[in-house]
Scaffold this motif. Structure first.
Motif, short mmCIF file in Angstrom:
data_model
loop_
_atom_site.label_atom_id
_atom_site.label_comp_id
_atom_site.label_asym_id
_atom_site.label_seq_id
_atom_site.Cartn_x
_atom_site.Cartn_y
_atom_site.Cartn_z
N ALA A 90 -38.07 -14.74 -33.08
CA ALA A 90 -38.23 -13.46 -32.40
C ALA A 90 -37.95 -12.34 -33.38
N SER A 91 -38.71 -11.25 -33.27
CA SER A 91 -38.55 -10.10 -34.17
C SER A 91 -38.67 -8.81 -33.37
N ASP A 92 -38.11 -7.77 -33.96
CA ASP A 92 -38.20 -6.42 -33.41
C ASP A 92 -38.99 -5.58 -34.40
N LEU A 93 -39.81 -4.66 -33.91
CA LEU A 93 -40.60 -3.83 -34.81
C LEU A 93 -39.72 -3.02 -35.76
N ALA A 94 -38.49 -2.73 -35.35
CA ALA A 94 -37.59 -1.97 -36.22
C ALA A 94 -37.22 -2.76 -37.46
N GLU A 95 -37.44 -4.07 -37.45
CA GLU A 95 -37.11 -4.92 -38.59
C GLU A 95 -38.21 -4.92 -39.65
N VAL A 96 -39.38 -4.38 -39.32
CA VAL A 96 -40.52 -4.44 -40.24
C VAL A 96 -40.37 -3.37 -41.32
N MET A 126 -36.87 -1.38 -28.54
CA MET A 126 -38.23 -1.80 -28.86
C MET A 126 -38.48 -3.22 -28.34
N PRO A 127 -39.74 -3.52 -27.96
CA PRO A 127 -40.04 -4.88 -27.49
C PRO A 127 -39.82 -5.92 -28.58
N THR A 128 -39.37 -7.09 -28.16
CA THR A 128 -39.19 -8.21 -29.07
C THR A 128 -40.44 -9.08 -29.00
N PHE A 129 -41.04 -9.38 -30.16
CA PHE A 129 -42.24 -10.21 -30.17
C PHE A 129 -41.94 -11.59 -30.72
N ILE A 130 -42.75 -12.55 -30.33
CA ILE A 130 -42.55 -13.95 -30.69
C ILE A 130 -43.64 -14.38 -31.67
N THR A 131 -43.20 -14.96 -32.77
CA THR A 131 -44.13 -15.43 -33.81
C THR A 131 -43.98 -16.93 -33.98
N LEU A 132 -45.10 -17.61 -34.18
CA LEU A 132 -45.10 -19.03 -34.50
C LEU A 132 -45.51 -19.19 -35.96
N GLY A 133 -44.66 -19.90 -36.70
CA GLY A 133 -44.95 -20.14 -38.11
C GLY A 133 -45.66 -21.45 -38.35
N ARG A 134 -45.47 -22.39 -37.43
CA ARG A 134 -46.12 -23.70 -37.57
C ARG A 134 -46.16 -24.38 -36.20
N LEU A 135 -47.22 -25.14 -35.96
CA LEU A 135 -47.36 -25.91 -34.73
C LEU A 135 -46.92 -27.35 -34.95
N PRO A 136 -46.47 -28.03 -33.92
CA PRO A 136 -46.20 -29.47 -34.05
C PRO A 136 -47.49 -30.21 -34.35
N ASP A 137 -47.35 -31.35 -34.98
CA ASP A 137 -48.52 -32.15 -35.34
C ASP A 137 -48.95 -33.01 -34.14
N SER A 138 -49.48 -32.33 -33.14
CA SER A 138 -49.94 -33.04 -31.95
C SER A 138 -51.14 -32.30 -31.39
N PRO A 139 -52.12 -33.01 -30.81
CA PRO A 139 -53.35 -32.37 -30.34
C PRO A 139 -53.14 -31.39 -29.19
N GLY A 140 -52.06 -31.52 -28.44
CA GLY A 140 -51.84 -30.63 -27.31
C GLY A 140 -50.90 -29.49 -27.59
N SER A 141 -50.72 -29.12 -28.87
CA SER A 141 -49.72 -28.11 -29.22
C SER A 141 -50.11 -26.71 -28.71
N ILE A 142 -51.37 -26.36 -28.79
CA ILE A 142 -51.77 -25.02 -28.35
C ILE A 142 -51.68 -24.89 -26.83
N PRO A 143 -52.19 -25.86 -26.04
CA PRO A 143 -51.97 -25.76 -24.59
C PRO A 143 -50.48 -25.72 -24.22
N ARG A 144 -49.65 -26.46 -24.95
CA ARG A 144 -48.22 -26.44 -24.65
C ARG A 144 -47.61 -25.09 -25.01
N ALA A 145 -48.07 -24.49 -26.12
CA ALA A 145 -47.58 -23.16 -26.48
C ALA A 145 -47.97 -22.15 -25.40
N ALA A 146 -49.18 -22.28 -24.88
CA ALA A 146 -49.62 -21.39 -23.81
C ALA A 146 -48.74 -21.56 -22.57
N GLN A 147 -48.42 -22.80 -22.25
CA GLN A 147 -47.59 -23.06 -21.07
C GLN A 147 -46.20 -22.47 -21.23
N LEU A 148 -45.60 -22.66 -22.40
CA LEU A 148 -44.25 -22.13 -22.63
C LEU A 148 -44.24 -20.60 -22.59
#
Length: 250
Positions: free
Chosen positions: A66-72, A1-23
């Motif tokens: 990272a999580s797998d749907l089989a873990e849900v 099964m595909p492995t999906f990536i979850t974010l639980g919290r962003l860094p406290d910086s104004p450019g966190s979302i653009p950086r997440a997009a880049q990564l």
């Protein structure tokens, strides 16, 4: 099964979302859309190198996993509670088959409140007879009507709130649905409305197991609806995400 990536919290910086997009290799607008609303949020439905990506996020101050749907987990792995009885240091839950499941209060690690929406489709067929001019002419007036069948579909939705009791000792989690539970265990506190009783039951668990926080993110508007469509029930996916986020302090 595909492995999906979850974010639980962003860094406290104004450019966190653009950086997440880049990564993640996403367009900034896509990342902003996926990360809008109550966290945790799924950023990638499938990652080619999930461990490396999680390490990259973590190194820059994100809380990621990272999580797998089989873990849900689903209700197939849970105890569907019909009644409760309190013991000196815990409780005994009885399921629909009458089997009993004991649990000490100190084994409860998390309480989650939310609701499932059950959709049903009703199909109704009605048959009537209508005057048919062509048939009457061709039959010389012997056949004046024809049979007509009409099909009507009606979709209905019903919301059922629940309380999920999650265990940290390896025992199965326990699911309590508002309309499937006997609230006799509340004794003199029991109210007339089942929703009120579910709230009272949640408060009782909070007082008897103060180490277990009560989290209502799955029931907040937009949280479940904002999750990407995946091959698993969205409510179960939301419960899993919140549980994993709590384990990581989010």
């Amino acid at each position: 099964m595909p492995t999906f990536i979850t974010l639980g919290r962003l860094p406290d910086s104004p450019g966190s979302i653009p950086r997440a997009a880049q990564l993640a290799g996403l367009a900034p607008s896509d990342a902003a859309r996926l990360l809008t609303g109550t966290f945790p949020r799924i950023l990638l439905r499938a990652a080619a190198e999930p461990e490396a990506l999680v390490s990259a996020f973590t190194a820059e101050g994100f809380v990621a996993w990272a999580s797998d749907l089989a873990e849900v987990p689903t209700d197939a792995q849970r105890i569907l509670v019909r009644s409760l009885a309190w013991t000196e240091d815990g409780f005994v839950a009885q399921d629909a088959q009458g089997a009993e499941h004991a649990c000490p209060f100190d084994a409860v690690c998390l309480l989650q409140r939310g609701a499932r929406v059950q959709s049903t489709l009703e199909v109704e067929k009605t048959t009537t007879r209508k005057f048919a001019l062509g048939r009457a002419v061709m039959s010389g007036g012997l056949m004046l009507t024809k049979q007509v069948t009409q099909t009507t579909e009606r979709a209905t939705q019903a919301k059922e709130p629940f309380l999920l009791i999650q265990r940290g000792d390896g025992g199965p989690d326990l699911m309590i649905y508002e309309h499937r539970m006997s609230y006799q265990c509340l004794g003199a506190q029991m109210a007339q409305a089942t929703l009120a009783n579910l709230g009272l039951l949640a408060a009782r668990f909070q007082s008897l197991g103060p180490q277990a926080p009560l989290d209502d993110r799955v029931g907040r508007p937009g949280f479940v609806a904002g999750l990407p469509l995946m091959a698993v029930d969205p409510v179960d996916l939301g419960l899993h995400l919140v549980s994993e986020a709590r384990r990581r302090g989010c």
